[in-house]
Motif scaffolding. Structure first.
Motif, PDB file in Angstrom:
ATOM      1  N   LEU A 150       0.759  -1.187  -0.029  1.00 29.08           N
ATOM      2  CA  LEU A 150      -0.003  -0.033   0.089  1.00 29.08           C
ATOM      3  C   LEU A 150       0.991   1.151  -0.023  1.00 29.08           C
ATOM      4  CD1 LEU A 150      -3.024  -0.978   2.487  1.00 29.08           C
ATOM      5  CD2 LEU A 150      -2.992  -0.678  -0.116  1.00 29.08           C
ATOM      6  N   LEU A 194       4.036   4.168  12.078  1.00 30.63           N
ATOM      7  CA  LEU A 194       3.626   2.709  11.960  1.00 30.63           C
ATOM      8  C   LEU A 194       5.119   2.311  12.483  1.00 30.63           C
ATOM      9  CD1 LEU A 194       1.904   2.434   8.664  1.00 30.63           C
ATOM     10  CD2 LEU A 194       1.038   1.926  10.869  1.00 30.63           C
ATOM     11  N   ARG A 251      -7.890   5.045  -3.772  1.00 29.47           N
ATOM     12  CA  ARG A 251      -7.171   5.903  -2.838  1.00 29.47           C
ATOM     13  C   ARG A 251      -7.501   6.012  -1.572  1.00 29.47           C
ATOM     14  NH1 ARG A 251      -2.516   9.285  -4.325  1.00 29.47           N
ATOM     15  NH2 ARG A 251      -1.575   7.511  -5.154  1.00 29.47           N
ATOM     16  N   ILE A 270      -6.980   3.111   0.386  1.00 31.26           N
ATOM     17  CA  ILE A 270      -5.655   2.835   0.792  1.00 31.26           C
ATOM     18  C   ILE A 270      -5.513   3.695   2.207  1.00 31.26           C
ATOM     19  CG2 ILE A 270      -3.324   3.478   0.467  1.00 31.26           C
ATOM     20  CD1 ILE A 270      -4.010   2.460  -2.599  1.00 31.26           C
ATOM     21  N   TYR A 271      -5.987   5.016   2.108  1.00 28.02           N
ATOM     22  CA  TYR A 271      -5.815   5.737   3.207  1.00 28.02           C
ATOM     23  C   TYR A 271      -6.498   5.351   4.307  1.00 28.02           C
ATOM     24  CZ  TYR A 271      -3.384   9.579   1.090  1.00 28.02           C
ATOM     25  OH  TYR A 271      -2.240  10.204   0.263  1.00 28.02           O
ATOM     26  N   ILE A 323      -7.234   2.129   5.208  1.00 27.91           N
ATOM     27  CA  ILE A 323      -6.537   0.852   5.669  1.00 27.91           C
ATOM     28  C   ILE A 323      -5.284   1.546   6.415  1.00 27.91           C
ATOM     29  CG2 ILE A 323      -5.276  -1.241   4.983  1.00 27.91           C
ATOM     30  CD1 ILE A 323      -7.053  -1.591   2.628  1.00 27.91           C
ATOM     31  N   LEU A 324      -4.567   2.341   5.881  1.00 27.81           N
ATOM     32  CA  LEU A 324      -3.378   2.979   6.343  1.00 27.81           C
ATOM     33  C   LEU A 324      -3.662   3.487   8.040  1.00 27.81           C
ATOM     34  CD1 LEU A 324      -1.016   4.481   3.666  1.00 27.81           C
ATOM     35  CD2 LEU A 324      -0.841   2.248   5.143  1.00 27.81           C
ATOM     36  N   PHE A 325      -5.051   4.163   7.790  1.00 24.65           N
ATOM     37  CA  PHE A 325      -5.354   4.890   9.108  1.00 24.65           C
ATOM     38  C   PHE A 325      -5.926   3.632  10.114  1.00 24.65           C
ATOM     39  CE2 PHE A 325      -6.678   8.222  11.868  1.00 24.65           C
ATOM     40  CZ  PHE A 325      -7.707   7.802  12.253  1.00 24.65           C
ATOM     41  N   ALA A 353      -4.186   0.903  10.196  1.00 20.82           N
ATOM     42  CA  ALA A 353      -3.053   0.276  10.734  1.00 20.82           C
ATOM     43  C   ALA A 353      -2.415   1.086  11.762  1.00 20.82           C
ATOM     44  CB  ALA A 353      -2.216  -0.022   9.405  1.00 20.82           C
ATOM     45  N   LEU A 354      -2.606   2.409  11.389  1.00 20.49           N
ATOM     46  CA  LEU A 354      -2.081   3.533  12.384  1.00 20.49           C
ATOM     47  C   LEU A 354      -2.730   3.373  13.721  1.00 20.49           C
ATOM     48  CD1 LEU A 354       0.162   5.488  11.467  1.00 20.49           C
ATOM     49  CD2 LEU A 354      -1.732   7.250  11.639  1.00 20.49           C
TER      50      LEU A 354
END
Lengths: 441, 295, 281
Positions: B99, B114, C16, C19-20, C22-24, C26-27
């Motif tokens: 990603l 992260l 897009r 993705i953000y 999912i990243l959020f 994960a954060l």
């Protein structure tokens, strides 16, 4: 080419060997400074002694260095010190369960060589407490630092609630009172459990000698005529009738206790009492440590204490002298000082605990506290203190016991709180095999 | 005619040897000596508890360990833990790396944040998770209750305890995987992608045929390091969160070795355990190296 | 705009966004435990334990941070950690880089074995080293001294440094130094120039070994006795293992402060760490 490598390696090894040899020559003995290093544990008792230690130094000219070592690592440190050629720990605070293992290594000093047993007794130290800590006839420490008793905490408002009293009388045919016998305890715990409370909050932990193990089960087994391992006769008694009955009782009791073992033992228990609840249910009773008594006025609900029904295992901490210390005599003076009348009185009052001397217990100022009688009666008073296993492999045996008890609890829960006797028998039979393996017989 | 003798060591070789000498000296002291000490100890019994000196027992420690049910449980636990943790870390790490492998706003911030779980001291991480795992006071059960999951006894339930360790460990080490794989992805030349796309390859196709094979060697290194660490460096987390309990449910090789030595004073056995750990790690490394070379 | 193009732009935007998101997530996953430690450290003592737990503290206080020095000699511990890690790095990086250079540039008998041993060193649990290291320290009179802790930390720093720096040096072609010497540099100078080229690699190594040494617990615990040399992880463990009355607020406060230098390095770490291992392949 090969030769050159060998040569270089030899030079390196020779260099290291020379360096080593140079430094392991016994250094010229420095004049024994009057300083002793005591391995110590944090706590209110420490704070009290720390505040008074200047008096000790003034009296004797001995300076005390407190080496603070995490409680669970003291045994490790002591073992390392014993193996070291330049030990620098002169004394240490050790715990009753660690004592047999440490004593059998031969690394501790027998306090009876400084003062014979008869004198200790005439000094008003409790004889049964001394004998608790004897190992092969030698005494390695006295419980001058900590001597914690388990007592029964109960909710005064619940026990005087008229509605509850009527309900209890109807179901059990006698008046609701703070229990004084095992049968009563079972009844009362069951009653409150039926009413939606936690009948009794038990000292069942995984991290501190686990699963109701050390604090609850061995004395319970002794109470019913069983035990774990008899050091004197060398008999493994863990699956005797008395022991099985004890475990059966404990299993049945746990269904009226908090759901399963605590995760961080004392800490959670303290919070449970202070907030009066655990897992969403209120506590009716708790089998917990004496140190919590002064906190009760700040608790959410009203509590009081009563004598514990079952015998106790000793929960003792005291100062021991390490044999390879050149300053043994100084440490002895420190031991003597910490177990003197004034200091013992001070530590006993600093946090409620059982005194190790009867003159302290009978001192008017001490006696004026309500909790003294409750603690002294619970801790060796009306029922004898149950001795620890006095075998170098004691730690392993207790750990094995903890495991099997944990399995018994899980099985009992899985079986829907039935079959206590069969489960107890099976697990204790397995424990029998465990102990045999540990002792190598 | 004179015979010119060939020098035993060329000037080159002497210089090289000199350069490693300080390191060799220090390592001899702090690494080789303890290693030798342990090997020696693993072949002996030292009954400190009886105050007796050390004596040799040959392979006795090893034999008794292999037939010891507890040790077998410990090995099973460690293997189970590794089998669950490492692939999970790999997947999650790879996923996030993929990603991140695009033009994104604030990518550096994301990556830095992260990476935090990996940077934090294991002691602190273990503390944090212990706090989260408490039945009543822990945030994890509280948060899970929002999605209707009953509170779980993370640390004291025999069935769940090992998962508490696995989850905490995954939290700590996934960033490591993520960073390595991310770097590996960054190294793949974009021309490869462009060429494939011009040939009309699908995303999936690109992933399988181009991305993955290019990452092969990086994956192997990451896998190797993580697997070794799972066997040897699991100490802090288990020690602080469950202490190996309940019973032996979460006892793993490093904590077991430590307990044998410093709680039970069984020094010979403890040394044998560490030697066995070394052996198992070596075997795993060889397996990973072989399989990565074959592909 | 054609329908097809619009559709594609829409799809791109969604992916897009996805993705953000999912990243959020994960954060949140990565940061929540750390947030929890921080929030515990700013709660007043009687609010730390509550059922149900308060995710967002309703009372903020810095009393735990203020109490820190009363409960433990925090600054002393912090200073000790800094000195010990600094010392271990200084010593380990110098000796290690030297050895790595030697391994990379010169072929001498036993070089491969040496490298092999270095890699194997990673496979041994540190538990195995505790007793022998204690005996060594004790025999050399190093117990409760800075050097006594630096020594076992070298077990962590040295092999790793050698392994890593060797691969960095391997990246610089030997021809480079030969060219420099042709230009008239002495052997020594050529070597120094090569070392300067490998500086980024040294930086990476430094950061990674810093982490390992700063966070290390077991050895520091074993060979220290007093706050004269105890490090912060040991200090935290001490408080954790009181007989009763564990000061959770203070412990979490200490832990949080302990991680700050590490957080600061976070940016650099993430930039260098990945490249490191890839080069080591």
């Amino acid at each position: 080419m090969v030769w050159a490598t060998v040569l270089v390696v030899i030079i390196i090894i020779a260099g290291i060997a020379a360096y080593w040899w140079y430094y392991t020559q016994p250094s010229t003995p420095t004049p024994a400074a009057k300083v002793i290093n005591i391995a110590w544990t944090e706590g209110p008792e420490f704070d009290f002694i720390n505040s008074k230690v200047s008096e000790f130094t003034a009296q004797t000219g001995i300076t005390v260095n407190f080496l603070k070592i995490p409680r669970e690592h003291i045994v490790e440190r002591l073992m390392l010190e014993m193996l070291s050629s330049t030990p620098s720990v002169d004394g240490a605070v050790i715990y009753v369960l660690e004592a047999p293992t440490l004593a059998s290594t031969g690394g501790l000093v027998d306090l009876y060589t400084y003062r014979p047993k008869s004198e200790w007794i005439s000094e008003s130290f409790y004889q049964d407490q001394l004998e608790m800590l004897e190992f092969n006839g030698s005494l390695y420490y006295v419980p001058s630092i900590w001597n914690g008793a388990l007592i029964n905490f109960y909710r005064t408002d619940l026990f005087s609630n008229e509605t509850l009293k009527t309900l209890f009388k109807t179901e059990f045919n006698y008046n609701l009172t703070v229990p004084t016998t095992p049968e009563q305890l079972m009844d009362v715990a069951r009653f409150f459990s039926e009413q939606g409370y936690i009948g009794i909050h038990l000292q069942l932990t995984t991290s501190e000698m686990g699963a109701g193990a050390y604090t609850f089960y061995p004395p319970l087994a002794a109470y019913y005529g069983g035990g774990l391992y008899n050091t004197t006769t060398g008999q493994i008694t863990c699956n005797s009738t008395g022991s099985v009955h004890a475990l059966e009782y404990l299993l049945n009791l746990t269904q009226y206790a908090q759901p399963t073992v605590l995760e961080d033992g004392t800490f959670e228990a303290e919070q449970a009492i202070m907030q009066g609840q655990s897992g969403g249910k209120q506590l009716a009773m708790a089998d917990q440590w004496s140190y919590m008594y002064p906190m009760l006025p700040n608790a959410t609900y009203p509590w009081n204490i009563s004598e514990r029904i079952f015998p106790q295992q000793p929960d003792m901490l005291g100062v021991t002298i390490l044999k390879n210390s050149p300053k043994k005599d100084y440490v002895w003076q420190f031991v003597n000082w910490t177990s003197s009348f004034e200091i013992t009185k001070g530590t006993t009052l600093a946090t409620p605990k059982a005194p190790c001397r009867s003159d302290v217990a009978n001192d008017p100022e001490v006696k004026a506290n309500y909790w003294v009688k409750v603690i002294v009666d619970s801790y060796g008073g009306h029922k004898p203190l149950v001795p620890v296993i006095k075998n170098p492999h004691a730690t392993e045996i207790y750990e094995a016991m903890m495991r099997r008890l944990g399995e018994a609890f899980s099985d009992f829960q899985a079986a829907g709180h039935t079959n206590a006797h069969a489960i107890a028998q099976e697990k204790l039979d397995t424990l029998y095999g465990d102990i045999k393996t540990i002792l190598g017989i | 005619m004179r015979n010119t003798k060939k020098p035993i060591l060329s000037k080159e070789e002497i210089i090289g040897l000199l350069m490693i000498t300080p390191a060799l000296a220090v390592l001899a002291l702090v690494y080789f000596y303890p290693l030798g000490y342990n090997i020696d100890l693993s072949f002996s019994n030292w009954p400190i508890k009886e105050g007796l000196p050390k004596y040799y027992v040959g392979l006795d420690n090893y034999m008794r360990l292999f037939s010891d049910r507890d040790f077998q449980t410990v090995i099973v636990n460690t293997l189970f833990f590794t089998a669950l943790s490492v692939p999970t870390e790999l997947f999650i790490g790879l996923g996030i790396a993929l990603l991140l492998n695009r033009e994104l706003k604030g990518k550096t911030v994301f990556i830095t944040l992260l990476a935090l779980p990996m940077i934090v001291a294991p002691v602190v991480a273990a503390l944090a998770w212990k706090w989260l795992y408490f039945y009543d006071y822990g945030a994890l059960n509280y948060v899970l209750s929002f999605v209707g999951i009953q509170p779980i006894r993370w640390m004291s339930d025999v069935n769940y305890a090992i998962y508490s360790i696995i989850i905490a460990d995954i939290w700590t080490t996934t960033p490591f995987m993520m960073l390595i794989l991310y770097a590996g992805l960054q190294m793949i030349p974009t021309q490869l992608y462009e060429a494939a796309r011009m040939d009309g390859a699908s995303q999936w196709h690109i992933f399988w045929r181009i991305t993955l094979p290019s990452l092969k060697s990086v994956l192997a290194v990451a896998l190797m390091i993580r697997t070794i660490d799972a066997f040897t460096k699991l100490f802090d987390i288990v020690y602080i969160i469950t202490g190996g309990g309940p019973g032996y449910a979460t006892e793993v090789l490093p904590t077991f070795g430590y307990k044998e030595a410093f709680t039970f004073f069984e020094l010979g056995r403890s040394a044998a355990i560490t030697m066995i750990t070394l052996l198992i790690s070596a075997v795993m490394v060889v397996i990973i190296l072989r399989s990565s070379r074959r592909k | 705009m054609s329908k097809g193009a619009a559709k594609r732009i829409l799809r791109k935007t969604f992916s897009r966004l996805g993705i953000y998101v999912i990243l959020f997530i994960a954060l949140v996953w990565a940061l929540f435990p750390l947030y929890w430690i921080f929030s515990t450290s700013v709660k007043p003592r009687d609010k730390i334990l509550s059922v149900p737990p308060k995710l967002i503290p309703d009372q903020l206080t810095f009393e735990n941070y203020q109490r820190l020095s009363e409960v433990m000699p925090f600054l002393q511990y912090f200073f000790n950690s800094a000195v010990i890690t600094g010392g271990a790095l200084a010593l380990g990086l110098t000796i290690g880089s030297l050895a790595a250079y030697g391994l990379s540039r010169y072929k001498f008998p036993g070089s491969r074995y040496f490298l092999g041993f270095v890699i194997v060193s990673r496979m041994i649990p540190y538990v195995a080293f505790v007793l022998p290291i204690f005996l060594i320290d004790s025999n050399l009179g190093l117990v409760d001294t800075y050097f006594g802790v630096i020594l076992p930390h070298l077990i962590i720093v040295l092999p790793f440094t050698i392994w890593l720096m060797k691969s960095f040096f391997d990246e610089i072609p030997k021809a480079f130094e030969e060219a420099a010497m042709v230009d008239g540099c002495s052997r020594l100078r050529a070597m120094l120039i090569a070392m300067r080229l490998a500086l980024p690699g040294l930086g990476t190594t430094a950061i990674l070994t810093f982490l390992d040494s700063w966070n290390e617990f077991m050895f520091a615990l074993t060979v220290t006795r007093t706050p004269a040399s105890q490090t912060l992880p040991v200090g935290i463990a001490l408080q954790l293992q009181r007989l009763y009355g564990v000061p959770w607020g203070v412990i979490t406060a200490a832990s949080f402060l302990f991680c700050i230098p590490v957080f600061a390095l976070g940016y650099f770490i993430q930039k260098y760490v990945a490249k490191t291992f890839v080069l080591g392949v």
